[in-house]
Structures are given as C-alpha cells and as structure tokens.
Motif scaffolding. Structure first.
Motif, PDB file in Angstrom:
ATOM      1  N   GLY B  68      47.605  49.038  30.522  1.00  0.00           N
ATOM      2  CA  GLY B  68      47.933  51.025  30.779  1.00  0.00           C
ATOM      3  C   GLY B  68      47.902  51.176  32.803  1.00  0.00           C
ATOM      4  N   VAL B  69      47.097  50.557  33.526  1.00  0.00           N
ATOM      5  CA  VAL B  69      47.488  51.206  34.722  1.00  0.00           C
ATOM      6  C   VAL B  69      48.611  50.248  35.477  1.00  0.00           C
ATOM      7  N   ARG B  70      48.561  48.725  34.858  1.00  0.00           N
ATOM      8  CA  ARG B  70      49.139  48.196  34.785  1.00  0.00           C
ATOM      9  C   ARG B  70      50.645  48.885  34.919  1.00  0.00           C
ATOM     10  N   ASN B  71      50.945  48.722  33.578  1.00  0.00           N
ATOM     11  CA  ASN B  71      51.842  49.734  33.408  1.00  0.00           C
ATOM     12  C   ASN B  71      52.868  51.228  34.200  1.00  0.00           C
ATOM     13  N   ILE B  72      51.580  51.904  34.095  1.00  0.00           N
ATOM     14  CA  ILE B  72      51.957  53.077  34.907  1.00  0.00           C
ATOM     15  C   ILE B  72      52.322  52.756  36.262  1.00  0.00           C
ATOM     16  N   LEU B  73      51.972  51.819  37.030  1.00  0.00           N
ATOM     17  CA  LEU B  73      52.167  51.459  38.284  1.00  0.00           C
ATOM     18  C   LEU B  73      53.558  50.697  38.330  1.00  0.00           C
ATOM     19  N   SER B  74      54.164  50.384  37.457  1.00  0.00           N
ATOM     20  CA  SER B  74      55.378  49.071  37.519  1.00  0.00           C
ATOM     21  C   SER B  74      55.691  50.432  37.111  1.00  0.00           C
ATOM     22  N   GLU B  75      56.244  52.025  36.139  1.00  0.00           N
ATOM     23  CA  GLU B  75      56.905  52.836  35.924  1.00  0.00           C
ATOM     24  C   GLU B  75      56.924  52.989  36.573  1.00  0.00           C
ATOM     25  N   TRP B  76      56.097  54.366  37.239  1.00  0.00           N
ATOM     26  CA  TRP B  76      55.551  55.821  38.116  1.00  0.00           C
ATOM     27  C   TRP B  76      55.496  55.343  39.460  1.00  0.00           C
ATOM     28  N   SER B  77      55.308  53.854  39.929  1.00  0.00           N
ATOM     29  CA  SER B  77      55.423  54.031  41.539  1.00  0.00           C
ATOM     30  C   SER B  77      55.706  52.671  42.049  1.00  0.00           C
ATOM     31  N   PRO B  78      56.422  53.008  43.365  1.00  0.00           N
ATOM     32  CA  PRO B  78      57.334  51.460  44.396  1.00  0.00           C
ATOM     33  C   PRO B  78      57.021  50.109  43.588  1.00  0.00           C
ATOM     34  N   VAL B  79      55.855  50.042  43.699  1.00  0.00           N
ATOM     35  CA  VAL B  79      54.941  49.223  43.245  1.00  0.00           C
ATOM     36  C   VAL B  79      55.307  47.784  42.256  1.00  0.00           C
ATOM     37  N   HIS B  80      55.909  46.411  42.710  1.00  0.00           N
ATOM     38  CA  HIS B  80      56.713  45.353  42.234  1.00  0.00           C
ATOM     39  C   HIS B  80      55.496  44.969  41.508  1.00  0.00           C
ATOM     40  N   ASP B  81      56.487  44.570  40.123  1.00  0.00           N
ATOM     41  CA  ASP B  81      55.656  43.931  39.115  1.00  0.00           C
ATOM     42  C   ASP B  81      53.997  42.505  39.256  1.00  0.00           C
ATOM     43  N   ARG B  82      54.485  42.302  40.343  1.00  0.00           N
ATOM     44  CA  ARG B  82      53.438  41.230  40.647  1.00  0.00           C
ATOM     45  C   ARG B  82      52.338  42.072  41.117  1.00  0.00           C
ATOM     46  N   SER B  83      52.428  42.428  42.297  1.00  0.00           N
ATOM     47  CA  SER B  83      51.287  43.889  43.446  1.00  0.00           C
ATOM     48  C   SER B  83      51.086  44.202  42.135  1.00  0.00           C
ATOM     49  N   ALA B  84      51.652  45.018  40.838  1.00  0.00           N
ATOM     50  CA  ALA B  84      51.154  45.790  40.315  1.00  0.00           C
ATOM     51  C   ALA B  84      49.410  45.808  39.350  1.00  0.00           C
ATOM     52  N   GLY B  85      50.558  43.399  38.862  1.00  0.00           N
ATOM     53  CA  GLY B  85      49.279  43.025  38.631  1.00  0.00           C
ATOM     54  C   GLY B  85      48.331  42.843  38.956  1.00  0.00           C
ATOM     55  N   ARG B  86      48.076  42.329  40.190  1.00  0.00           N
ATOM     56  CA  ARG B  86      46.935  42.013  40.792  1.00  0.00           C
ATOM     57  C   ARG B  86      45.992  43.645  40.825  1.00  0.00           C
ATOM     58  N   VAL B  87      46.857  44.456  41.010  1.00  0.00           N
ATOM     59  CA  VAL B  87      46.129  45.873  40.973  1.00  0.00           C
ATOM     60  C   VAL B  87      45.422  46.229  39.905  1.00  0.00           C
ATOM     61  N   ALA B  88      46.042  46.282  38.896  1.00  0.00           N
ATOM     62  CA  ALA B  88      45.333  45.822  37.748  1.00  0.00           C
ATOM     63  C   ALA B  88      44.670  45.147  37.076  1.00  0.00           C
ATOM     64  N   LEU B  89      44.501  43.868  37.258  1.00  0.00           N
ATOM     65  CA  LEU B  89      43.571  43.260  37.440  1.00  0.00           C
ATOM     66  C   LEU B  89      42.160  43.070  38.329  1.00  0.00           C
ATOM     67  N   ALA B  90      42.334  43.401  38.705  1.00  0.00           N
ATOM     68  CA  ALA B  90      40.930  43.882  40.536  1.00  0.00           C
ATOM     69  C   ALA B  90      40.495  45.420  39.001  1.00  0.00           C
ATOM     70  N   PHE B  91      41.291  46.399  39.061  1.00  0.00           N
ATOM     71  CA  PHE B  91      40.989  47.270  37.937  1.00  0.00           C
ATOM     72  C   PHE B  91      40.637  46.562  36.563  1.00  0.00           C
ATOM     73  N   GLY B  92      40.828  46.118  36.342  1.00  0.00           N
ATOM     74  CA  GLY B  92      39.907  45.062  34.969  1.00  0.00           C
ATOM     75  C   GLY B  92      38.754  44.922  34.609  1.00  0.00           C
ATOM     76  N   LEU B  93      39.018  43.950  36.199  1.00  0.00           N
ATOM     77  CA  LEU B  93      37.224  43.607  36.654  1.00  0.00           C
ATOM     78  C   LEU B  93      36.156  44.237  36.874  1.00  0.00           C
ATOM     79  N   ILE B  94      36.658  44.971  37.869  1.00  0.00           N
ATOM     80  CA  ILE B  94      35.494  46.485  37.984  1.00  0.00           C
ATOM     81  C   ILE B  94      35.018  47.120  36.796  1.00  0.00           C
ATOM     82  N   LEU B  95      35.793  47.300  35.798  1.00  0.00           N
ATOM     83  CA  LEU B  95      35.984  47.844  35.230  1.00  0.00           C
ATOM     84  C   LEU B  95      34.637  46.984  33.907  1.00  0.00           C
TER      85      LEU B  95
END
Lengths: 256, 109
Positions: B68-95
């Motif tokens: 969900g975070v990956r989707n929000i970042l890729s749709e609502w921020s200028p972050v590219h899909d690959r970077s959004a995926g990395r941020v989302a992966l880090a978020f998922g690992l923290i959770l």
C-alpha cells in the motif's frame, strides 16, 4: 449570413444581459496555454452542445477548431469537456447541462490539446495497441465459421461492452489516468476484455501479460467515473474487474 | 501495481479479515473480564498457537501495508517505482521487526 454579435469578453454584465433567447458559452481557445473566451449564441429548441459550437464556428469565429463527424452518436469524434464533465456533444442537449444558462466547453482532459476544442487522440489509441487490443485469429478462410452461442457467459461478457465508440470520454474522466500517464485507461482495457472473452481469439497469453504489468488493469481504483459518464452506458469498471480476476487466476496458475 | 503485487495485497487482505475479527474479540474479552497484563501473559507465554496466530498477523500486515505504501508513493509522489519499492520494503521490514519483537515479548520472554 446572419449578423450576430462578435466575440464578447466574459463578464458578469454579459451574463446579466443574457435573455431567454440567448445562451452564453465559454470556449477554450488556443493550445495548452490558451484561455476561455465567451460568446453569445441564440438559444434553440432541442439544441445540442455540438450545435452551439458549430454556430460559433459558422457565424462568429471561423478559426475555431473542433472535431465531429456523424452528429448522431456513432463515430465518437465530438467528445468535449462540457461544464466540467466529458460528454459526447452531439447527443448532449444544452437544456440538460446548462442549469445556470451558461456553457463552458473545453477540450477533453488527459489528452494533449492540438488547438481549441480538438485534442490529439494518439496516446488514447496507442494504449489500445499496448493493451494488445487487436484480434488474433486462430482460423483461416478455409475453416468453418466458429459457432458462438449468444447465451454463453463469454459472449454475454463481450456483449456488455462491445458497443464502445472510442469517444475518449472515459479516458478523459478517469482520475487514475490523470495521476498515472502510464495507465492504459478504461477504453483500452475494456477492448482487451472483449478479446479475452472472444472464443475465436488466440492471443490471450500475450494480452494478459500486456495488461498485468505496471500501468495495467490493477492500476484501476474502481472510482467508476468511466461508467458514470460513458455515453453508451457501458461499464468499463466491471470489464476491468473481470481482467483483474482473469490475470490473477493466470498468475496463480503460473501462466504469467 | 502489477498482478503479483495485486495478488499479494488482496491475498493478505483476505487473510487479515478473520484475523482482525479474532483480535478484536480477544481485546473485548480481555477488557470485559478485567484481565491484567500478568493474566494475559500467563495465558500467552509458551503458547505456540498465539505465536503462530500473531506471527501470521504480523506477516500479513507487513506485506499488505508495504504494498500500500509503495502504491501511495508511486501515485502521489515524484518517487519512481523502483525507489518506492525500496522505501516500501524498508517500511515492511520495520513493521515485521516491531511485530515480531512484540510477539517475542508476549510469548517467549
């Protein structure tokens, strides 16, 4: 030629002067950096939005550019943004949309503007190609014609959305297209859905792969603006939901 | 969003639906019975069932929320899909780390 007033600048005073026999219409003029300009057009019975645009072009400003062909809701050429919503202008009566007595007509949104009310439809049709919306035949002319039962599930699914006229209203209305320029959009995906359900077609493996990636059917948020505004009262959202199910099943079977 | 992420997000959502209901029922039970922290820990310590239940819950939440975070970042921020995926992966690992740490405290500590 009738003698009608030339272009008038938009102002509250113009609106106040409007009588029951006239309608005020603001038309987009220019390209992306254009602006709305306001004209006064005589009101007619059963007048369509396309009639209004045509009147301005024929009697007030012949340089106005817009696109139309059949004028009877078949060709899908004349879609424009009317008072904020994309509509087919040849079948949209002024009396239904100009509640305040004023019309604002612009080019379709989510597409590049060529000039005035004419948009460049190339991105729209490019996405048809990207969604693999082309029939892939499985027979030759020497084979017998495939028998398709009209009451089969697949044929009913095709029937539900086959009457798309490619007007671009759904594409223009779609928030997801607005946010994500890679999204294929409702029309291209609906076309793909008709082929996915076409028993004569042999291109589904490539087609499902084409619509299962980034920007494909799973990008849809099911806002349903497409089905709300589709002039043919089709339901692209339901077609896209069908594609989501079909691609998910193919993925789980290891086919994608 | 592609079909792989779609299946994982919808799959984890389907999994979480009954897990959330059970979790809420447990909260209601614990509060209505007036269970203290010590009472709860006495029931959960060493329980494979609670460890498996909340382990599954944490895994489903981590995957679902990260997508969900990956989707929000890729749709609502200028972050590219690959970077959004990395941020989302880090978020998922923290959770996942936070959730597993909580389970450790509930069952094994």
């Amino acid at each position: 030629m009738l003698d009608y007033p030339r272009k008038q600048a938009e102002s509250g005073k113009d609106r106040m002067n409007e009588t029951n026999s006239q309608i005020s219409v603001s038309l987009w003029r220019g390209a992306e950096d254009g602006r709305y300009e306001t004209y006064t057009v005589p009101k007619r019975e059963s007048q369509t939005v396309l009639d209004v645009v045509t009147f301005v072009q024929r009697h007030i400003d012949t340089t106005l550019s817009y696109r139309f062909a059949c004028r009877v809701g078949v060709c899908g050429s004349c879609a424009m943004t009317v008072n904020g919503k994309p509509r087919w202008t040849c079948r949209t009566h002024v009396s239904k949309v100009a509640d305040s007595g004023h019309l604002e007509i612009g080019p379709l949104e989510n597409l590049p503007i060529i000039k005035d009310l004419a948009t460049d439809m190339e991105p729209f049709f490019e996405k048809w190609q990207q969604a693999d919306g082309v029939f892939a035949p499985t027979k030759t002319r020497r084979d017998a014609i495939e028998q398709i039962r009209p009451d089969s599930m697949a044929r009913k699914a095709v029937d539900a959305v086959i009457e798309c006229i490619n007007c671009g209203v759904c594409y223009s209305a779609c928030d997801t297209v607005r946010w994500n320029e890679d999204y294929l959009g409702p029309a291209a995906l609906t076309r793909a859905w008709t082929l996915v359900n076409d028993e004569r077609d042999g291109g589904n493996k490539a087609r499902l792969q084409a619509i299962a990636g980034s920007g494909g059917c799973h990008t849809c948020h099911s806002h349903q603006t497409c089905q709300e505004l589709c002039p043919q009262t089709l339901n692209p959202t339901a077609a896209i939901a069908g594609l989501k199910r079909r691609t998910a099943a193919a993925y789980l079977k290891g086919e994608l | 969003m592609n079909v792989r992420l779609y299946v994982w997000q919808r799959g984890t959502a389907a999994l979480m639906a009954p897990l959330v209901l059970i979790h809420i029922a447990v909260i209601f039970y614990a509060t209505r019975q007036g269970l203290s922290a010590a009472d709860i820990l006495s029931r959960t310590r060493g329980s494979v069932v609670w460890a498996a239940y909340y382990g599954l819950f944490v895994a489903a939440v981590s995957i679902h929320a990260a997508i969900g975070v990956r989707n929000i970042l890729s749709e609502w921020s200028p972050v590219h899909d690959r970077s959004a995926g990395r941020v989302a992966l880090a978020f998922g690992l923290i959770l996942a780390a936070a959730g597993l740490r909580a389970i450790y405290g509930l069952v094994f500590a």
